[in-house]
Design a protein around this motif. Sequence first.
Motif, PDB file in Angstrom:
ATOM      1  N   ALA A 166       0.838  -1.203   0.000  1.00  0.00           N
ATOM      2  CA  ALA A 166       0.000   0.000   0.000  1.00  0.00           C
ATOM      3  C   ALA A 166       0.867   1.245   0.000  1.00  0.00           C
ATOM      4  CB  ALA A 166      -0.932   0.009   1.213  1.00  0.00           C
ATOM      5  N   LEU A 167       0.228   2.380  -0.302  1.00  0.00           N
ATOM      6  CA  LEU A 167       0.850   3.701  -0.202  1.00  0.00           C
ATOM      7  C   LEU A 167       0.263   4.410   1.002  1.00  0.00           C
ATOM      8  CD1 LEU A 167       2.590   6.047  -1.385  1.00  0.00           C
ATOM      9  CD2 LEU A 167       0.551   6.720  -2.693  1.00  0.00           C
ATOM     10  N   TYR A 168       1.124   5.012   1.828  1.00  0.00           N
ATOM     11  CA  TYR A 168       0.697   5.652   3.069  1.00  0.00           C
ATOM     12  C   TYR A 168       1.078   7.133   3.105  1.00  0.00           C
ATOM     13  CZ  TYR A 168       0.204   0.815   4.573  1.00  0.00           C
ATOM     14  OH  TYR A 168      -0.156  -0.505   4.652  1.00  0.00           O
ATOM     15  N   LYS A 169       0.360   7.854   3.944  1.00  0.00           N
ATOM     16  CA  LYS A 169       0.660   9.269   4.198  1.00  0.00           C
ATOM     17  C   LYS A 169       0.820   9.470   5.698  1.00  0.00           C
ATOM     18  CE  LYS A 169      -2.700  12.277   3.902  1.00  0.00           C
ATOM     19  NZ  LYS A 169      -3.724  13.190   3.335  1.00  0.00           N
ATOM     20  N   TYR A 170       1.841  10.249   6.074  1.00  0.00           N
ATOM     21  CA  TYR A 170       2.020  10.660   7.462  1.00  0.00           C
ATOM     22  C   TYR A 170       1.948  12.174   7.503  1.00  0.00           C
ATOM     23  CZ  TYR A 170       4.225  11.508  12.001  1.00  0.00           C
ATOM     24  OH  TYR A 170       4.487  11.936  13.274  1.00  0.00           O
ATOM     25  N   ASP A 171       0.996  12.675   8.269  1.00  0.00           N
ATOM     26  CA  ASP A 171       0.768  14.119   8.322  1.00  0.00           C
ATOM     27  C   ASP A 171       0.469  14.535   9.750  1.00  0.00           C
ATOM     28  OD1 ASP A 171       0.249  16.758   7.746  1.00  0.00           O
ATOM     29  OD2 ASP A 171      -1.687  16.402   6.795  1.00  0.00           O
ATOM     30  N   LYS A 172       1.438  15.197  10.374  1.00  0.00           N
ATOM     31  CA  LYS A 172       1.273  15.736  11.725  1.00  0.00           C
ATOM     32  C   LYS A 172       0.785  14.684  12.723  1.00  0.00           C
ATOM     33  CE  LYS A 172       0.347  20.354   9.899  1.00  0.00           C
ATOM     34  NZ  LYS A 172      -0.632  21.461   9.768  1.00  0.00           N
ATOM     35  N   GLY A 173       1.454  13.548  12.699  1.00  0.00           N
ATOM     36  CA  GLY A 173       1.155  12.502  13.671  1.00  0.00           C
ATOM     37  C   GLY A 173       0.133  11.486  13.240  1.00  0.00           C
ATOM     38  N   ASN A 174      -0.530  11.717  12.131  1.00  0.00           N
ATOM     39  CA  ASN A 174      -1.567  10.803  11.668  1.00  0.00           C
ATOM     40  C   ASN A 174      -1.099  10.014  10.453  1.00  0.00           C
ATOM     41  OD1 ASN A 174      -3.582  11.726  13.566  1.00  0.00           O
ATOM     42  ND2 ASN A 174      -3.750  13.578  12.318  1.00  0.00           N
ATOM     43  N   VAL A 175      -1.301   8.698  10.495  1.00  0.00           N
ATOM     44  CA  VAL A 175      -0.974   7.824   9.377  1.00  0.00           C
ATOM     45  C   VAL A 175      -2.266   7.377   8.707  1.00  0.00           C
ATOM     46  CG1 VAL A 175       0.143   5.674   8.667  1.00  0.00           C
ATOM     47  CG2 VAL A 175       1.078   6.992  10.576  1.00  0.00           C
ATOM     48  N   SER A 176      -2.340   7.525   7.400  1.00  0.00           N
ATOM     49  CA  SER A 176      -3.521   7.094   6.662  1.00  0.00           C
ATOM     50  C   SER A 176      -3.098   6.342   5.406  1.00  0.00           C
ATOM     51  CB  SER A 176      -4.395   8.293   6.284  1.00  0.00           C
ATOM     52  OG  SER A 176      -3.670   9.223   5.505  1.00  0.00           O
TER      53      SER A 176
END
Length: 329
Positions: A166-176
């Motif tokens: 999968a491809l993930y995003k980490y933004d200001k403490g949140n992983v989606s």
Amino acid sequence: MSLLGLLSILLLATATNGKGGKEHSKLSYKVEAVPNSYGEHGEGPHWDIESQSLYYVDIEAGKLLRYDYQENKVYKSKIEGEDLASFVIPIEGQNGKFIVGAARRAIIVDWDGVSNTSKVDSVLFEVEAGEKYAGNRFNDAKVDPRGRFFGGTMQYIGNDTYPLAALYKYDKGNVSTVKKDVGISNGLAWNEKLKKFYYIDTDTYEVNAYDYNFDTGVPSNPKVIFDLHGAKPEDDLLPDGMTIDSEGNLYVATYNGHTVYKVNPSTGEVLLAIKLPTKQITSAAWGGPNLDILYVTTSAINDQPAPAGTTFKVTGLGAKGLPMSKLRL
């Protein structure tokens, strides 16, 4: 040809006009080996403007590498306790700290850029926990122009379930999760002017363009803009890493292809085929004081002969890159 003979290769490349014909002018570019740059599986180049350095990794050795432009020298560091290092990205405002891919963890590593060992500071986040994902690892990753981390996984060891990455995003403490059912998550690039995000899942043989909301960091409406399905099956020509120039053209590294393709993402036309003296081309990044040097990483795995594993610099391309972003925690 010996490695010394490869240190200065002058190549003539002919751009196409998109209709299969040749333009009247030819572009000369020069390919040179970066000294002492060998990594068995070189990947993840990131140009840091502040230090005028190219950071990259030797994935299966668990090593970080830094090419110092002023010194024309490469420094190499083994991460203590880690077997894999899939990417390396500096952290904004924290000199000597980097986010690094280690198996399915994104870790913070301390490195002064010179020492031959580096240490894990902490684990920032982990994805794909559990036995089901035991054969997966992080692969390519980058940070968008707003400082958000995007990185994906791949199936490193065989598994009956496929695709499982999968491809993930980490933004200001949140992983989606940005995209599921990925085979090998690879090249990433952004175009702020066109509000686009470009992404490669190597196993699809395609480069996709997404509409991208820079305020939210959400991509949508994927569209195939370049693919390698037309290549000869026996060549297994695979799109790997990717970068973008200041005019919005993409540079797609081809694993098994000896080539970085310069592609117009609006038309899918190949504008230039940049040839390298080894076939497993893994990624590319713009660097140098004027961001007009294309640095290209390569791999020597699968018993590839020299100069495989060397990082090259390509000059004379008549193009410039964009500054690469650091991670904002």
